[in-house]
Design an enzyme around this catalytic site. Structure first.
Site, PDB file in Angstrom:
ATOM      1  N   CYS A  73       0.783  -1.185  -0.224  1.00 52.40           N
ATOM      2  CA  CYS A  73      -0.091  -0.001   0.058  1.00 52.40           C
ATOM      3  C   CYS A  73       0.947   1.202  -0.069  1.00 52.40           C
ATOM      4  O   CYS A  73       1.630   1.577   0.919  1.00 52.40           O
ATOM      5  CB  CYS A  73      -1.041  -0.040   1.483  1.00 52.40           C
ATOM      6  SG  CYS A  73      -2.059   1.550   1.467  1.00 52.40           S
ATOM      7  N   CYS A 184      -1.268   3.618  -6.636  1.00 50.73           N
ATOM      8  CA  CYS A 184      -2.161   3.042  -5.585  1.00 50.73           C
ATOM      9  C   CYS A 184      -2.262   1.564  -6.068  1.00 50.73           C
ATOM     10  O   CYS A 184      -2.458   1.141  -7.169  1.00 50.73           O
ATOM     11  CB  CYS A 184      -3.454   3.886  -5.354  1.00 50.73           C
ATOM     12  SG  CYS A 184      -4.586   2.780  -4.393  1.00 50.73           S
TER      13      CYS A 184
HETATM   14  N1  DGL Z   1      -4.061   0.552  -1.852  1.00 51.15           N
HETATM   15  C1  DGL Z   1      -3.847   1.833  -1.106  1.00 51.15           C
HETATM   16  C2  DGL Z   1      -2.450   2.332  -1.710  1.00 51.15           C
HETATM   17  O1  DGL Z   1      -1.756   1.771  -2.571  1.00 51.15           O
HETATM   18  C3  DGL Z   1      -4.679   2.700  -0.580  1.00 51.15           C
HETATM   19  C4  DGL Z   1      -6.036   2.681  -0.963  1.00 51.15           C
HETATM   20  C5  DGL Z   1      -6.688   3.336   0.118  1.00 51.15           C
HETATM   21  O2  DGL Z   1      -7.125   4.626   0.035  1.00 51.15           O
HETATM   22  O3  DGL Z   1      -7.314   2.730   1.269  1.00 51.15           O
HETATM   23  O4  DGL Z   1      -2.203   3.640  -1.595  1.00 51.15           O
END
Ligand code: DGL
Length: 263
Positions: A73, A184
């Protein structure tokens, strides 16, 4: 220790795009995955809140005996990876950030777009990344509220999703971007749709494969690479396990055992 599992987490299903790269490169490794769906989206939370969640996740994976930790993430990494590395100095920890360096090297038009969460784009770590690697290119940043929630519901191509995505991508194309960073981990799931929406010569760059290679390097250095065979991946969610179970076959290569994460 070599056969101990690797802990991977994200705010939701996005990190499964990274988990797939890890499994492809390191098929002998046993993988544990926590989706913190009860607290999604991280992109709209404060850095303090995300740091707390990172420390809850790290504590859980320590209890599970994980030999390494992957923050699948971008938003969690910019907020929390420094604290985790301070708190667990011996543990191989891999974080991820938007692929600014490869995008700056790849662009021919000199204009790069970044799709990411508000939290990632507002962070000091992202600003430092731009200073370091993007001094000679123009970088246009685009926060994408709403995308993550649709993907969490397994929506990868509805008209509503297409409309929202067009609103985020069209200004980048209009400004001459030839390289778009998917900053993301949820967004790689939108690649098939995005490819239908953008000209063929626009590159989409994400960092899942690079994260897997970095994990491989860290494990090799410490003589921690598993010899296999891997145990089946295990999943936890801090929201409804039934929902996660239904979505897993859409975003992961197989069904899986999903448990409730209480933390
Ligand atoms: N998957 C997450 C990232 O790579 C973020 C998603 C969220 O906002 O929870 O930033």
């Amino acid at each position: 220790m070599r056969e101990a599992p690797i802990g991977v987490f994200d705010s939701g299903v996005g990190g499964l795009s990274v988990l797939a790269e890890i499994q492809r490169l390191l098929p002998d490794e046993s993988l544990l995955y926590v989706a913190d769906c009860g607290n999604i989206p991280y992109g709209e939370k404060t850095p303090e809140f995300i740091r707390h969640r990172c420390s809850v996740m790290a504590g859980f994976f320590q209890q599970q005996g994980a030999k390494a930790l992957v923050l699948a993430c971008n938003t969690a990494t910019v907020a929390g990876v420094a604290d985790l590395r301070r708190d667990y100095p011996e543990w191989p920890i891999v974080g991820m950030e938007p692929a600014v360096k490869p995008a700056a090297a790849a662009t021919r038009s000199g204009v790069v777009g970044v799709l990411a969460t508000t939290g990632t784009l507002q962070s000091a770590k992202f600003a430092a990344l731009l200073d370091r690697f993007a001094a000679d290119v123009r970088v246009l940043t685009q926060p994408c509220p709403g995308l993550v929630e649709l993907i969490e519901n397994g929506d990868l191509h509805s008209p509503a999703l297409r409309q929202l995505l067009a609103r985020y991508v069209e200004p980048l194309l209009g400004a001459g971007c030839d390289t778009i960073i998917l900053g993301c981990t949820h967004y790689p799931f939108l690649k098939p749709l995005l490819k239908q929406m953008i000209p063929e010569d626009i590159s989409l760059i994400d960092t899942g494969a690079a994260v897997a290679r970095q994990l491989q390097r860290l494990l090799a250095e410490r003589e921690l690479l598993a010899e296999g065979p891997a145990r089946a991946a295990q999943f936890w969610t801090s929201s409804d396990p039934e929902h996660f179970r239904n979505i897993l076959p859409i975003l992961w290569n197989t069904a899986g055992v999903v448990q409730s994460f209480k933390g």
